[in-house]
Scaffold this active site. Structure first.
Site: not given
Ligand code: HSE
Length: 405
Positions: A185, A200, A131, A100, A129, A124, A297, A12
């Site tokens: 992850e 999440k 969105i 998160k 991700g 956000e 991503g 990121v």
């Molecule tokens: N490992 C997480 C996923 C990355 O695949 O959604 C984004 O939070």
């Protein structure tokens, strides 16, 4: 020129540097000044990288630089990320994050610290991700009472389920592909066991309720037990299997869970494939609204991180109101969650139908082509507790799935 800092130069963090570089003119046009990454905090060196000279190893350098007005924490893990963000807020710098786990644990605390110091804490990118979903929930949908939030919240597992379904690909191959694409992850159990989706949905539920939802209280099932046979039943029923994070606000209380669910072709989340995530929100006035995009991503996640950084700059001096108190939000007993279930049973359907009906009541029987030595039944709506009790008593029980059919 406005100077910023990025904590972490991984998937990121490198995306954040890229967004600032590629979109510098568009960003300058929107903010009224150019914005630049001055520091990147990382333990490593990046020789040959165009941003290598920005790398520092001591966080105090960033904290003590009055030029830095906003930081992005994208290093992941709870500590030292939480301490770094808190220190930035206390030093009068706004902070944003994609983390998160840290937000699920400390969101309420960090929002309070931000308010106290007249800065912003935005997150956000921590859900979905790239969105936008947190901003809609906290700003655009203020008129509604939320009845349900259900989402495909993990890109890795959605990518894996899509490939397993469409290509019959095996679990290890598709996990490797997701990792190679930078979706997974560091420890992929967080994805495949549903822990990431659990963090999440805990964040979204905390925001919807305005109080702290403890993610450890959310029953969480991942995708590790999903097999090719489950997809054969899904196909026979005209359904798909998705890993869903759900919270439902009901007169009996707030239910939250993460689990694979069979959903019909007509369900808005059914066509969400690959790394895409989507969050379906049901408002009492609005009805259904869905947010869709890439949930993992480098670039999509970085887009949300940078957008939050720019929002902090745009609203300097004003803390955006985000309602999330530290007080605990109690959750309803998960055993009372109502659903239909697909229950797999070993043996011959003719011979076993009576036993199954004695435990589950009226059911429809599913016997797809290519499945030998077992069958499945689709139950009527019952509570999870009732279904589990019946499954325990069922001879030849071979698995169950929630079925939103
Ligand atoms: N490992 C997480 C996923 C990355 O695949 O959604 C984004 O939070």
């Amino acid at each position: 020129m406005i100077k910023t800092a990025v904590l972490g130069y991984g998937t990121v963090g490198s995306g954040v540097a890229k967004v600032f570089d590629v979109n510098k003119d568009a960003i300058a046009g929107r903010i009224g000044d150019t914005v630049e990454v001055k520091y990147i905090l990382d333990l490593r060196e990046f020789p040959g990288d165009p941003n290598g000279h920005k790398v520092v190893h001591d966080y105090e350098v960033i904290l003590n630089d009055p030029e830095i007005r906003v930081i992005a924490e994208v290093m992941g893990g709870v500590e030292p990320a939480h301490t770094f963000v808190k220190k930035a807020l206390m030093a009068g710098k706004s902070a944003v994050t994609s983390n998160k786990e840290m937000v699920a644990l400390y969101g309420a605390e960090l929002l309070a610290v931000a308010r106290e110091h007249h800065v912003n804490f935005l997150f956000e990118a921590s859900v979905g991700g790239g969105i936008p979903v947190i901003r809609p929930l906290t700003q655009a949908l203020l008129a509604d009472q939320f009845e349900e939030v259900t989402g495909i919240l993990n890109g890795t597992t959605n990518y894996m389920l899509t490939k397993m379904d469409a290509e019959g690909a095996d679990y290890d191959t598709v996990l490797k592909q997701a990792q190679d694409n930078g979706y997974a992850e560091r420890h992929p159990e967080a994805d495949v066991e549903g822990f990431d989706a659990c963090r999440k949905i805990a964040i979204l539920t905390s925001l919807v309720c305005g109080r702290q939802v403890n993610y450890e209280e959310i029953p969480t099932e991942g995708i590790t037990k999903i097999t090719e046979t489950d997809f054969k039943y899904a196909d026979a029923l005209g359904a798909g299997i998705k890993l869903l994070g759900t919270s439902r606000m009901t007169p009996e209380g707030v239910f939250a869970k993460v689990s694979p669910v069979l959903i019909p072709e007509s369900h808005p989340l059914y066509p969400v494939r690959d790394v895409f995530n989507a969050i379906l929100v049901k408002g009492n006035m609005l009805g259904d609204v869905m947010f869709y995009g890439k949930g993992a991503g480098s670039e999509p996640t970085a887009s949300a991180v940078v957008s939050d950084m720019l929002t902090c700059l745009r609203y300097e001096g004003c803390t955006l109101p985000i309602r999330w108190a530290a007080e605990a939000q109690p959750l309803a007993d998960p055993k009372k969650f109502p659903s239909r279930f697909l229950v797999r049973v070993k043996g011959d359907p003719q011979a076993r139908a009576e036993d199954v009906r004695a435990l589950f009541g009226e059911v429809s029987i599913c016997t797809p082509e290519g499945v030998e030595g077992e069958f499945a039944v689709l139950t009527r709506e019952m509570t999870l507790g009732e279904a589990e009790e019946a499954c325990e008593k069922l001879e030849g029980f071979a698995g169950r799935l929630f079925a939103d059919l």
